[in-house]
Each structure stands twice: as structure tokens, then as C-alpha cells.
Design an enzyme around this catalytic site. Structure first.
Site, PDB file in Angstrom:
ATOM      1  N   HIS A 222       0.877  -1.192   0.000  1.00 28.68           N
ATOM      2  CA  HIS A 222       0.000   0.000   0.000  1.00 28.68           C
ATOM      3  C   HIS A 222       0.912   1.241   0.000  1.00 28.68           C
ATOM      4  CE1 HIS A 222      -3.457   2.445   0.628  1.00 28.68           C
ATOM      5  NE2 HIS A 222      -3.775   2.163   1.885  1.00 28.68           N
ATOM      6  N   HIS A 262      -2.039  -2.435  -9.906  1.00 28.95           N
ATOM      7  CA  HIS A 262      -3.094  -1.886  -9.061  1.00 28.95           C
ATOM      8  C   HIS A 262      -4.275  -2.840  -9.060  1.00 28.95           C
ATOM      9  CE1 HIS A 262      -5.847   0.975  -7.251  1.00 28.95           C
ATOM     10  NE2 HIS A 262      -4.751   1.608  -6.851  1.00 28.95           N
ATOM     11  N   ASP A 313       2.380   5.650  -6.563  1.00 28.14           N
ATOM     12  CA  ASP A 313       3.618   5.662  -5.783  1.00 28.14           C
ATOM     13  C   ASP A 313       4.879   5.762  -6.635  1.00 28.14           C
ATOM     14  OD1 ASP A 313       2.532   5.405  -3.137  1.00 28.14           O
ATOM     15  OD2 ASP A 313       1.863   3.425  -3.769  1.00 28.14           O
TER      16      ASP A 313
END
Ligand SMILES: CC(C)(COP(=O)(O)OP(=O)(O)OC[C@H]1O[C@@H](n2cnc3c(N)ncnc32)[C@H](O)[C@@H]1OP(=O)(O)O)[C@@H](O)C(=O)NCCC(=O)NCCS
Length: 378
Positions: A222, A262, A313
Site C-alpha cells: 500500500h 493496481h 507511488d
């Protein structure tokens, strides 16, 4: 009672009604309260976006002024929290410190025992202001530096950079930080938000819900992924390796590459589109595109070889590196933003609450299996 069995990791399961965030993973669409993230990234601010997430509509001028005033007024920490930060071992990571300190914030919150809507809104203003302060203050303490007091004339993002560095941040740094905060502010039922809602739904308190969310955010699958990306870039740089070749070997060894893939997006994560641009621009402005170039080479290789896209990210790593932020602050910076969404979700959950308590598909020993005396056990 329905006994449908969800897929592993609850993939595809709709687990709540929510009016906060809508994602179309096939089309790569993300919206907060119906407004596309591309518009918010371009025109909004973190303060306005937080108002939108909490209240469901954009504020008018007066409402935004009042909201911003509440957020800036909340920039204060009990001295016992700062004493606590001083007592932590310098080896404690900022995420561990945040997880522990946010839990302790409730001790000194006058609304601690009040779980009403209004009290949770008051606590949410404070959580937003205090979390950014905790990150900046702990970073200075661990480096043996003086704490920088908050500046109430600065925006949320600018004040964080000011408290972190003790220098008035450049316009570019403030704009970049603000856009990063807008892009990370909410993302529907991601793991940490789901954790927050599960905790809130037991009628526990908002500090418990946010502490749990921080624990979930910390994991490398995460929010912890942005730190993983930078560590990868640094390793490749240190070894003088070719970026594409390096990740090719990692993939061949069945390793996962932080910042790719994802659960929901089957196409480009719309947040990555902005962060890629920011990362490139910042690199050009600073005359050092090393991290951007390396990231782009990795992205092109993984796109072609694995059909995997960069997520939020991936380019946030090179963006924060160019802003001069330490690697182990990347995930805390994610928290500084996502607290806006977590608080919106906790309040929404409590406004129409029911305990969240799913079932498990039992795969253990057959029932009845009998207790047997010790001497008869194999
Ligand atoms: C985000 C993530 C946890 C989603 O997980 P998920 O929906 O459970 O997807 P899976 O892990 O089952 O991945 C599906 C396939 O893609 C591959 N894959 C997914 N992400 C990958 C990555 N980052 N690197 C390499 N392979 C990846 C998996 O190995 C799997 O391949 P297989 O079917 O051949 O076994 C996963 O993509 C991941 O671990 N990414 C890296 C961590 C990260 O960046 N997290 C931040 C998310 S915003």
C-alpha cells in the site's frame, strides 16, 4: 442470509455505500465527489479538496476562508506529545512514530469521549493539522535540530515544508506539495480506508480508526510502496546498473516492483499521469533528471514486458527526492494527505453506521473433530 464467497483479497467486492470517491478502473477515471481528479489537480488546493471530500461540494469564498482558518487554528500540539516524540529511539521510523503518536493525541483532545458528528469534525481538523506537524517535528528531533513553530500565514503544504526545513519553501515546492496532497487525498475503499471504516463501525473513536489506517498504510503493498520505489532507484544508481536490465532480472526472479500494478486500475492510474509530469518538470528545473530518466526507463520496460502500469507511488518517489525529502518520510507524506479522505470516510460511516462483520469460508478440520486426552495424541 446470503453466503456468497468473496474472491481472495475481496477483489471486486462492494463493501460500503459511499458518496465520496468514484473510480472507473477500466477507463482510468478517479473523481472526488464527482469532480475529475485532473480538474482538481489543475485548479484546486489541498484545503479546498478536503472541504469537498468532507462536505460533498466546493466551498464558496467565505466557506473556504472559514475552513482554512479552522485548519490553521488547529496547528498546535500538547507539549506532552512533543516530550513523547523526544523520548522515542532515533531508530524509530517516522511511520512507526506517527502510528504511535496519533494514538496518543486522543489523550489531550477535549472531545476524546464524544463520538458525535460535530465532535468528529472538530477532531478531524486537528488530526489534519497535527499529523503534518508530527512528521516535521519528529524529523527535526531525530536530526538534533530545533523545532520550527508553525506559521499560520502559510497553506497546509507550505507550513509542512517550512516546519520540516526551517526555510520558506519556493513557489515550485509549495505548488508541487499541494498537488501531491490533492492527488493522494482519497481513493475509495483502499486498504487503509477500509481499515478505518471497520474500526469506526464498532463505535470506537476516530483516533483509533486513524491509527489503524496508518498501520495499514505502512505496508509495502500500500503506501509503503513509494519508499520501495526510491530504494530501488538508489540501488540501481549505486550499482551503476541499467534500469531496464535490473528490473528484467527482478521480474525473472518473480520479484514485485514497487510502484507498479493496481487492484482497481486496468489502465494508467490518473494520479501517475500528473506525478510523471511533475517529476520530469522538477528534474528539468533543478538540472538533474537522473531519477526521472531512470524511472521512465523502468516504466517503459515494465509496460512493454508485463503490461503493468505505474501507480501513484511510482513517480511520487522521484518527485519527493527532487524536493529533498528523506525517503522514510515519503509514506508519512502520503498520510499527511490521505488523512483528508480517512476522516471523510469515518464521518460518513458513522452518519449511517452498521457494524462491519463479514464471514469466513471455513477451510479447517471437519466438524465435529473431538478433543482427545494428551496420552492418546500422536
Ligand atoms: C498493488 C498490488 C498489491 C495489487 O495486487 P493484486 O490486485 O492482488 O494483484 P496481484 O498481486 O495478484 O497481481 C496480478 C499479477 O500481476 C503481477 N504483478 C502485479 N503487480 C506487480 C508488480 N508490481 N511487479 C511485478 N508483477 C506484478 C503479479 O505477479 C500477478 O502475476 P501472475 O498472475 O502471473 O501471478 C500489486 O500490484 C503490487 O504488489 N504492486 C507493488 C506494490 C505497490 O506498488 N503498491 C501500491 C499500490 S497503489
Amino acid at each position: 442470509m446470503s453466503t456468497a464467497v468473496a474472491g481472495k483479497g475481496l477483489e471486486g467486492v462492494v463493501a460500503a455505500n459511499s458518496g465520496i470517491c468514484w473510480i472507473d478502473g477500466e477507463a482510468g477515471v478517479l473523481s472526488y465527489r464527482g469532480i475529475d481528479i485532473h480538474e482538481l489537480a489543475e485548479y484546486s488546493t489541498f484545503e479546498e479538496t478536503t472541504y469537498l471530500l468532507w462536505n460533498g461540494l466546493l466551498p464558496n469564498e467565505l466557506a473556504l476562508r472559514e475552513f482554512t482558518a479552522q485548519l490553521t487554528l488547529a496547528r498546535s500540539l500538547d507539549h506532552r506529545i512533543i516530550d513523547m516524540l523526544r523520548s522515542f529511539p532515533r531508530t524509530a521510523t517516522p511511520m512507526e512514530v506517527l502510528r504511535t503518536a496519533v494514538s496518543a493525541l486522543s489523550f489531550y483532545d477535549a472531545d476524546e469521549k464524544d463520538n458525535s458528528h460535530d465532535a468528529n469534525v472538530r477532531k478531524s481538523y486537528k488530526l489534519i493539522a497535527q499529523i503534518a506537524m508530527l512528521v516535521a517535528i519528529y524529523d527535526r528531533l531525530r536530526k538534533g535540530k530545533e523545532i520550527v513553530p508553525p506559521d499560520r500565514s502559510l497553506s497546509h503544504g507550505a507550513n509542512f515544508l517550512w516546519m520540516l526545513s526551517g526555510e520558506i519553501p519556493s513557489e515550485t515546492a509549495v505548488k508541487t506539495m499541494d498537488m501531491a496532497l490533492v492527488l493522494h487525498a482519497d481513493h475509495e475503499l483502499n486498504a487503509s480506508t477500509f481499515a478505518a471504516r471497520v474500526i469506526a463501525a464498532t463505535l470506537s473513536d476516530i483516533h483509533s480508526a486513524i491509527t489503524g489506517a496508518i498501520g495499514a498504510m505502512k505496508g509495502p503493498l500500500h503506501g509503503g510502496a513509494n519508499e520501495g520505489v526510491m530504494r530501488l532507484l538508489l540501488t540501481i544508481d549505486k550499482e551503476g546498473a541499467d534500469p531496464a536490465e535490473y528490473v528484467r532480472n527482478m521480474l525473472a526472479a518473480k520479484q514485485k516492483i514497487s510502484g507498479f500494478g493496481h487492484r482497481v486500475y486496468k489502465t494508467e492510474d490518473p494520479r501517475a499521469t500528473h506525478l510523471r509530469k511533475i517529476s520530469e518538470q522538477l528534474g528539468r528545473d533543478s538540472g538533474n533528471t537522473k531519477w526521472y530518466d531512470m524511472s521512465r526507463a523502468i516504466e517503459l520496460y515494465i509496460n512493454a514486458d508485463k503490461k503493468l502500469n505505474a501507480n501513484v507511488d511510482f513517480y511520487s518517489a522521484s518527485t519527493y527526492a527532487t524536493l529533498g525529502i528523506d525517503i522514510d518520510l515519503y509514506t508519512p507524506v502520503f498520510v499527511i494527505s490521505r488523512i483528508a479522505g480517512w476522516t471523510a470516510h469515518v464521518i460518513e460511516q458513522l452518519d449511517d453506521n452498521r457494524l462491519i462483520r463479514p464471514r469466513a469460508e471455513y477451510i479447517g478440520p471437519v466438524y465435529p473433530t473431538h478433543w482427545i486426552p494428551m496420552e492418546e495424541r500422536p
